[in-house]
Design an enzyme around this catalytic site. Structure first.
Site, PDB file in Angstrom:
ATOM      1  N   SER A   2     -90.647  18.657 -12.519  1.00 40.08           N
ATOM      2  CA  SER A   2     -89.396  17.804 -13.079  1.00 40.08           C
ATOM      3  C   SER A   2     -88.298  18.521 -13.320  1.00 40.08           C
ATOM      4  O   SER A   2     -87.214  18.037 -13.834  1.00 40.08           O
ATOM      5  CB  SER A   2     -90.094  17.328 -14.490  1.00 40.08           C
ATOM      6  OG  SER A   2     -90.366  18.154 -15.223  1.00 40.08           O
ATOM      7  N   THR A  24     -67.232 -24.224 -22.648  1.00 41.60           N
ATOM      8  CA  THR A  24     -68.570 -24.062 -22.710  1.00 41.60           C
ATOM      9  C   THR A  24     -69.026 -24.737 -21.456  1.00 41.60           C
ATOM     10  O   THR A  24     -68.337 -25.777 -20.979  1.00 41.60           O
ATOM     11  CB  THR A  24     -69.176 -24.915 -23.856  1.00 41.60           C
ATOM     12  OG1 THR A  24     -68.725 -26.332 -24.083  1.00 41.60           O
ATOM     13  CG2 THR A  24     -68.554 -24.435 -25.515  1.00 41.60           C
ATOM     14  N   HIS A  25     -70.020 -24.383 -21.044  1.00 41.41           N
ATOM     15  CA  HIS A  25     -70.732 -24.816 -19.665  1.00 41.41           C
ATOM     16  C   HIS A  25     -69.589 -24.546 -18.878  1.00 41.41           C
ATOM     17  O   HIS A  25     -69.648 -25.175 -17.684  1.00 41.41           O
ATOM     18  CB  HIS A  25     -71.125 -26.405 -19.785  1.00 41.41           C
ATOM     19  CG  HIS A  25     -71.797 -26.390 -20.898  1.00 41.41           C
ATOM     20  ND1 HIS A  25     -73.227 -26.662 -20.778  1.00 41.41           N
ATOM     21  CD2 HIS A  25     -71.739 -26.991 -22.124  1.00 41.41           C
ATOM     22  CE1 HIS A  25     -73.827 -26.727 -22.122  1.00 41.41           C
ATOM     23  NE2 HIS A  25     -72.770 -26.976 -22.990  1.00 41.41           N
ATOM     24  N   SER A  49     -58.634  -4.584   0.036  1.00 38.41           N
ATOM     25  CA  SER A  49     -59.573  -4.822   1.154  1.00 38.41           C
ATOM     26  C   SER A  49     -59.114  -4.007   2.428  1.00 38.41           C
ATOM     27  O   SER A  49     -57.746  -3.940   2.493  1.00 38.41           O
ATOM     28  CB  SER A  49     -59.469  -6.447   1.355  1.00 38.41           C
ATOM     29  OG  SER A  49     -59.980  -6.683   2.544  1.00 38.41           O
ATOM     30  N   LYS A  81     -55.158  -8.750  -0.346  1.00 39.01           N
ATOM     31  CA  LYS A  81     -56.187  -8.660  -1.582  1.00 39.01           C
ATOM     32  C   LYS A  81     -56.027  -7.474  -2.786  1.00 39.01           C
ATOM     33  O   LYS A  81     -55.507  -6.578  -2.385  1.00 39.01           O
ATOM     34  CB  LYS A  81     -57.605  -8.229  -1.011  1.00 39.01           C
ATOM     35  CG  LYS A  81     -57.982  -9.675  -0.059  1.00 39.01           C
ATOM     36  CD  LYS A  81     -58.666 -10.600  -0.953  1.00 39.01           C
ATOM     37  CE  LYS A  81     -60.147 -10.356  -0.916  1.00 39.01           C
ATOM     38  NZ  LYS A  81     -60.611 -11.415  -2.007  1.00 39.01           N
ATOM     39  N   TYR A  96    -100.768  12.047 -24.867  1.00 39.65           N
ATOM     40  CA  TYR A  96     -99.812  12.383 -23.581  1.00 39.65           C
ATOM     41  C   TYR A  96    -100.549  12.156 -22.551  1.00 39.65           C
ATOM     42  O   TYR A  96    -101.756  12.254 -22.203  1.00 39.65           O
ATOM     43  CB  TYR A  96     -99.264  13.769 -23.881  1.00 39.65           C
ATOM     44  CG  TYR A  96     -98.582  14.390 -22.789  1.00 39.65           C
ATOM     45  CD1 TYR A  96     -97.337  13.948 -22.797  1.00 39.65           C
ATOM     46  CD2 TYR A  96     -99.132  14.703 -21.499  1.00 39.65           C
ATOM     47  CE1 TYR A  96     -96.139  14.300 -21.723  1.00 39.65           C
ATOM     48  CE2 TYR A  96     -98.046  15.061 -20.511  1.00 39.65           C
ATOM     49  CZ  TYR A  96     -96.809  14.733 -20.626  1.00 39.65           C
ATOM     50  OH  TYR A  96     -96.030  15.050 -19.571  1.00 39.65           O
TER      51      TYR A  96
HETATM   52  N1  ARG Z   1     -92.697  17.964 -17.845  1.00 39.27           N
HETATM   53  C1  ARG Z   1     -93.479  17.394 -18.635  1.00 39.27           C
HETATM   54  C2  ARG Z   1     -92.992  16.204 -19.361  1.00 39.27           C
HETATM   55  O1  ARG Z   1     -91.650  16.006 -19.110  1.00 39.27           O
HETATM   56  C3  ARG Z   1     -93.820  18.192 -19.856  1.00 39.27           C
HETATM   57  C4  ARG Z   1     -95.286  18.188 -20.549  1.00 39.27           C
HETATM   58  C5  ARG Z   1     -96.028  18.761 -19.567  1.00 39.27           C
HETATM   59  N2  ARG Z   1     -97.382  18.618 -20.122  1.00 39.27           N
HETATM   60  C6  ARG Z   1     -98.270  18.874 -19.468  1.00 39.27           C
HETATM   61  N3  ARG Z   1     -99.582  19.023 -20.306  1.00 39.27           N
HETATM   62  N4  ARG Z   1     -98.419  18.860 -18.246  1.00 39.27           N
HETATM   63  O2  ARG Z   1     -93.471  15.497 -19.693  1.00 39.27           O
END
Ligand code: ARG
Length: 462
Positions: free
Chosen positions: A27, A160-161, A282, A288, A322
């Protein structure tokens, strides 16, 4: 199999991650924008660890020095983002350990990436509301109030409408949006309250056996409180969903305003002119002048509404605590935040650059029987039940339509043929200018009410 860098969790594994796995789960490419929050969170955590004696003061100083170095490098654009690090948390921790050695290995004491990312996101949402969205909403309101003041008495048809309804002051029309954006601000303030609770110390989900001081961390980071339940704190993101729903509602208001202005700028309405700087041409049709900016404001709402639906879908049916799915929350949060920010900014810039066309508005208020309702209310004043008055006026309108007249064009005799209670004073009620002056109820759309509303908003906003 890729020659991936050693992961913090590698010890338990006999194979290193496949390149596909590595690139699919990372990420860092998008969560790196959390770096500032990750660093302040880590500094607060390190200071607390030192305070309760879980790390030495010297280690804490080394950690802080390292984190500040990293911050400087990031700001200067010199930080080497290592794609082998899964996310922002690992990228910073790995860099820290490289910089300061052994003390860097103490930072993650009593902490998991699960509560760490929950913390970063809460800090991010708080700032997004305080530094971007709420000030931009206030700017937008101020721009609308200024324009409402400029056009406080100008009369326009209301719809309205999308059919002509009653005459109103342009100021009243503009102030309607000020009200809507005010509620948006309140919704964001409300969402902020839920974000303003510190989750750090919740660990992966169950907390920690170490005697960490959660209140101390929360105090350092300016949180109003700490979360009560570690499972909830590490595993929910409803504060993001709330931010996104406030954003989605706000985007809906922006889109309606954009739509109105697009219509009003068309030749069919010709109620407003939008400054050239906010229109585009345009490539083919030389004549335009298109309101592309506003069309894109309307169009980009799709991203914001999409983000809300994305977030609701992402969290629906997740097992408690989580799950990695939650990593995707950032995509939706960042997308909605960026889009809303840009759209608020651009619309607030368009507002002072739109001019209402007095002549056209005047001509528009002359047609469409905008005074039919006031005539019915005039009859109520003469002691006629409203339902009956409504019928009389309906008959008069039908008669006018046949001869291409407006109500004020009818002679007293013609009026009397339908209802003999109508007197010569009726002409003081007809016509858009008369009507708007006669509105009495609190909060009405006439100029006197606009003046009152303007006083309220100027006190509140300027
Ligand atoms: N990159 C992860 C997120 O945004 C962080 C937490 C990851 N935790 C894990 N146990 N893989 O959620």
């Amino acid at each position: 199999m890729s020659k991936s860098a050693q992961k913090s969790w590698q010890a338990r594994f006999s194979q290193s991650a496949d390149a596909l796995t590595e690139s699919y789960v990372e990420s860092l490419s998008f969560d790196r924008r959390l770096w500032k929050y990750d660093i302040v969170g880590s500094i607060a955590h390190a200071e607390m660890l030192a305070e309760v004696g879980l790390i030495s003061k010297a280690d804490c100083r080394a950690i802080k020095r390292g984190l500040r170095r990293i911050e400087d490098q990031i700001v200067a654009g010199k930080f080497k983002w290592d794609p082998a690090c899964e996310d922002i948390h690992m990228a910073i921790e790995v860099a820290l350990t490289r910089l300061v050695g052994e003390p860097g290995r103490c930072l993650h004491t009593g902490r998991s990436r699960n509560d760490q990312v929950a913390l970063d996101l809460r800090l991010y949402v708080r700032d997004a509301i305080d530094l971007d969205i709420k000030p931009l909403l206030a700017d937008m309101q101020r721009a609308l109030v200024k324009s409402a003041e400029r056009y406080a008495d100008m009369v326009m048809p209301s719809y309205t409408h999308l059919q002509r309804a009653q005459p109103i002051a342009v100021g009243a029309y503009l102030l309607a949006y000020v009200e809507q954006f005010q509620r948006d601000r309140e919704r964001f303030s409300n969402a902020r309250k839920r974000a303003d609770v510190c989750p750090l110390g919740s660990g992966a989900l169950a907390g920690s056996t170490l005697s960490i001081d959660r209140q101390a961390v929360a105090r350092r980071l300016g949180f109003a409180a700490i979360t009560r339940n570690s499972i909830d704190a590490a595993g929910d993101r409803d504060f993001i969903t709330e931010f996104l729903s406030a954003a989605a509602i706000c985007a809906g208001h922006l889109s309606r305003l954009a739509e109105d202005l697009i219509l009003f700028a068309s030749q069919e309405f010709d109620f407003i002119t939008i400054g050239d700087a906010f229109c585009t041409g345009s490539s083919m049709m030389p004549q335009k002048k298109n309101p592309d900016v506003l069309e894109l404001v309307r169009g980009k709402v799709g991203r914001i509404h999409g983000a809300l639906v994305g977030m609701l879908t992402l969290t629906k049916s997740l097992p408690q605590a989580y799950n990695r799915d939650l990593q995707e929350d950032k995509i939706h949060l960042f997308s909605a935040h960026d889009t809303l920010k840009d759209s608020l900014e651009v619309v607030a810039a368009v507002v002072p650059n739109m001019k209402f066309n007095r002549k056209r508005l005047l001509a528009a208020t002359r047609k469409g029987f905008l005074d039919a309702t006031v005539l019915a209310e005039y009859l109520v004043g003469k002691g006629i039940p409203f339902r009956r008055a409504h019928q009389y006026v309906g008959r008069l309108v039908a008669r006018c339509e046949k001869s291409d007249k407006e109500l004020a064009d009818l002679s007293l005799e013609e009026f009397r043929k339908v209802c003999d209670r109508i007197g010569r004073d009726v002409y003081n009620y007809l016509g858009a200018e008369n009507v708007v002056q006669r509105y009495k109820s609190v909060g009405n759309a006439g100029p006197k009410s606009v003046a009152k509303q303007l006083r309220f908003w100027k006190k509140k906003l300027l």
